[in-house]
Write an enzyme that holds these catalytic residues in place. Structure first.
Site, short mmCIF file in Angstrom:
data_model
loop_
_atom_site.label_atom_id
_atom_site.label_comp_id
_atom_site.label_asym_id
_atom_site.label_seq_id
_atom_site.Cartn_x
_atom_site.Cartn_y
_atom_site.Cartn_z
N GLU A 72 -1.25 2.08 0.06
CA GLU A 72 -0.71 0.88 0.90
C GLU A 72 0.78 0.99 1.13
O GLU A 72 0.94 1.87 0.52
CB GLU A 72 -0.88 -0.43 -0.48
N LYS B 75 4.68 0.55 0.88
CA LYS B 75 5.59 0.03 0.04
C LYS B 75 6.60 -0.57 1.26
O LYS B 75 7.23 -0.43 2.00
CB LYS B 75 6.43 1.01 -0.60
N ARG C 232 8.86 -9.09 -4.77
CA ARG C 232 8.18 -9.70 -5.65
C ARG C 232 7.80 -10.65 -5.98
O ARG C 232 8.78 -11.50 -6.26
CB ARG C 232 7.17 -8.12 -6.96
N ARG D 67 9.97 -12.34 -9.85
CA ARG D 67 10.07 -10.69 -10.79
C ARG D 67 10.48 -11.32 -12.14
O ARG D 67 10.06 -10.79 -12.96
CB ARG D 67 10.40 -9.26 -10.18
N GLU E 122 3.83 -9.20 -1.85
CA GLU E 122 5.97 -9.62 -1.53
C GLU E 122 6.15 -9.92 -0.45
O GLU E 122 5.29 -9.82 0.75
CB GLU E 122 5.74 -7.75 -0.85
N ARG F 146 4.85 -0.22 -16.94
CA ARG F 146 5.03 0.76 -15.45
C ARG F 146 4.23 2.48 -16.24
O ARG F 146 4.96 3.09 -16.91
CB ARG F 146 6.47 1.42 -15.66
N LYS G 8 5.02 4.83 -6.14
CA LYS G 8 5.62 5.18 -5.08
C LYS G 8 5.80 5.98 -4.88
O LYS G 8 6.94 7.22 -5.25
CB LYS G 8 6.94 3.69 -5.37
#
Length: 548
Positions: free
Chosen positions: A244, A246, A251, A266, A295, A405, A411
């Site tokens: 996807e 970035k 967010r 976020r 986002e 995470r 990413k």
């Protein structure tokens, strides 16, 4: 439980070096608490007053705390400030000041854990022009009845920085041990409820119900996070992946039931009133009850704009309409967590994506399957050409794990590696930077503690430096020569060329050539780099794995 007992527990924990011993100590306390005390103790021992999802905020800064203590002790604010500068610790300074008062006064009332909590609730509820006066009155009452040791932890609690090393992971493990439960069950419930206090209460009352706990609309959960990684490694490890774009946006979490919707940042703040355009677009796009993850991206003439434009819209309370005309935001939704009364978090990404396409359609972020590195890197190149930051490479069978995470989402960005770090201190500048802060001390988080990894001064223009001084000048907790200690509330994104081991910093690591990138106003301290993830990055670096 008396607040003094809580303070004594904290003192023991603060002096305990071993993680397992700390967990044992907290686990021994939890079963002794009644149903009202249990959730309060669990939050307090993590340095929090309210659940993460709650909109309640204490709103206490250092100056209010100084004024309250000065009033109780019978001195000036500057004397309190000097005591803090001497000790370098708000809690120890307040303890010392109250010890002097204790010799000449009698206590009015014993502090009870629940009484303290109720007073802090009253503090958070204070609104309007007289709110600071009411908050000050509450703080004065609490410190006026506090023994010195109680004052140490009360002061830290008011600033929500307890410094005893009991982060979420340790408290989660203590809850599991106290009530003889599988830690995975406790973690599952915590991810859904976003409140370890409530999880602890449920663990005692009805442990069988933990497995059935689900997320609820209008109770935001932490957002799933990504690690930096490589396209090649992700495909090698998992085969087919989802790629996807970035986005250089912010967010958000969108909650909807019927015609009612809310948007959360976020940091789990309710920003609906700041983003009426996003709210209306998504409200009109689906008839279903949903929780969506996405986002918000600023666009001009169909092209993405930098993050700085986006953040000007978030949390804006005034002139929202005029700012909407200046900065257009579009929602790019990439995940769905809840649909018509059912949680989807445990389902694989591929299933969630299919459901998202079916119930939303418009405003869904594009996703591309890839089975080889060449195809994924072509998408990466396309993302950069379109003006995006890079790509996200996601494992197709990955569940949605709030606040984690991990490497299920990776990413990939070009150029210098970056870290999100907490600003914990600063140093006064010299020459052209005299009269303002010239460098900033950065830290990673580790189970409730913040461990320094270095200072950053490079990459900050004079204009940005002035903005940073305005941001931090009221967050100074203590001073020592040219150095100041800051409330750990602000997050910097910092670039670096290399991570090195170092005996100079408590974390054991240091950054080579750190460079300021930007302030991450959308990120909370809980979302910053951990010591474990920094060590993992160091390991990958030593093994020769790059960022692409």
């Amino acid at each position: 439980m008396q607040f003094l007992e809580f303070a004594q527990v904290c003192e023991h924990l603060e002096g305990t070096p071993g993680r397992l011993d700390m967990i044992e100590q907290v686990a021994a306390v939890l079963p002794r608490l009644d149903d009202e005390e249990l959730p309060v103790f669990v939050r307090f021992v993590m340095g929090r007053v309210f659940p993460d999802w709650s909109t309640k905020k204490l709103g206490v800064g250092p100056n209010l705390l100084y004024d309250a203590v000065a009033y109780v002790v019978g001195t000036k604010r500057e004397t309190v400030r000097e005591a803090i500068n001497t000790t370098g610790d708000v809690g120890l300074a307040v303890e010392g000041l109250l010890a002097r008062k204790e010799q000449t006064s009698f206590f009015i009332q014993e502090l009870d854990l629940l009484d303290v909590y109720r007073e802090l609730e009253r503090m958070a509820a204070a609104e309007g022009q007289r709110s600071q006066r009411e908050k000050l009155r509450v703080a004065q009452g609490l410190f006026g009845n506090a023994r010195p040791l109680e004052g140490r932890y009360l002061a830290r609690l008011l600033l929500e920085e307890l410094r005893i090393g009991m982060g979420e992971g340790n408290v989660r493990d203590a809850v599991a041990k106290a009530f003889e439960l599988d830690v995975r069950l406790v973690e599952h419930a915590h991810q859904a409820l976003n409140d370890l206090g409530e999880v602890a209460l449920l663990a005692r009352r009805d442990p069988d119900a933990l497995s059935g706990v689900t997320i609820e609309p209008f109770r935001p959960v932490k957002m799933m996070l990504a690690q930096a990684g490589t396209i090649a490694a992700q495909i090698e490890d998992h085969g087919e992946v989802a790629v996807e774009y970035k986005y250089d946006g912010s967010r958000f979490q969108f909650h909807k039931v019927g015609d009612v919707c809310r948007i959360y940042s976020r940091r789990l703040e309710d920003v609906t009133e700041s983003l009426p355009d996003i709210a209306n677009l998504l409200l009109e796009a689906t008839d279903h009850d949903v929780i969506l993850d996405g986002e918000a991206v600023a666009v001009r003439d169909g092209k993405p704009m930098p993050f700085q434009y986006v953040i000007r819209r978030f949390r804006r309370k005034h002139e929202v309409d005029s700012m909407m005309e200046k900065i257009e935001l579009v929602p790019m939704v990439f995940d769905i967590l809840y649909l018509d009364g059912e949680t989807l978090m445990d389902r694989p990404l591929a299933e969630r994506r299919k459901a998202l396409d079916e119930v939303l359609g418009a405003h869904v972020a594009p996703q591309f399957p890839a089975t080889d590195a060449a195809a994924a890197e072509a998408i990466y190149a396309e993302a950069l050409d379109l003006g995006h930051e890079g790509v996200m490479v996601k494992v197709l069978d990955s569940p949605y794990t709030p606040g984690v995470r991990g490497r299920l989402w990776v990413k990939v960005k070009p150029g210098v590696e970056t870290l999100d770090l907490v600003v914990v201190g600063a140093e006064w500048g010299e020459g052209r930077r005299a009269g303002t802060f010239g460098s900033f001390l950065l830290a990673v988080q580790d189970q409730g503690r913040l461990l320094p990894v270095g200072k950053v001064a490079t990459g900050i223009t004079d204009e940005v430096l002035a903005e940073l001084y305005a941001l931090f000048k009221d967050r100074v907790i203590a001073r020592s020569g040219k150095e100041v200690t800051l409330e750990p509330e602000v997050v910097f994104e910092v670039g670096y060329s290399e991570i090195q081991t170092s005996p100079n910093y408590e974390s054991g690591y240091a950054l080579r050539f750190p460079r300021f990138v930007r302030v991450r106003e959308d990120k909370s301290v809980d979302e910053t780099e951990t010591l474990d993830s920094l060590a993992e990055r160091y390991g990958r670096q030593r093994n020769g794995q790059g960022s692409l």
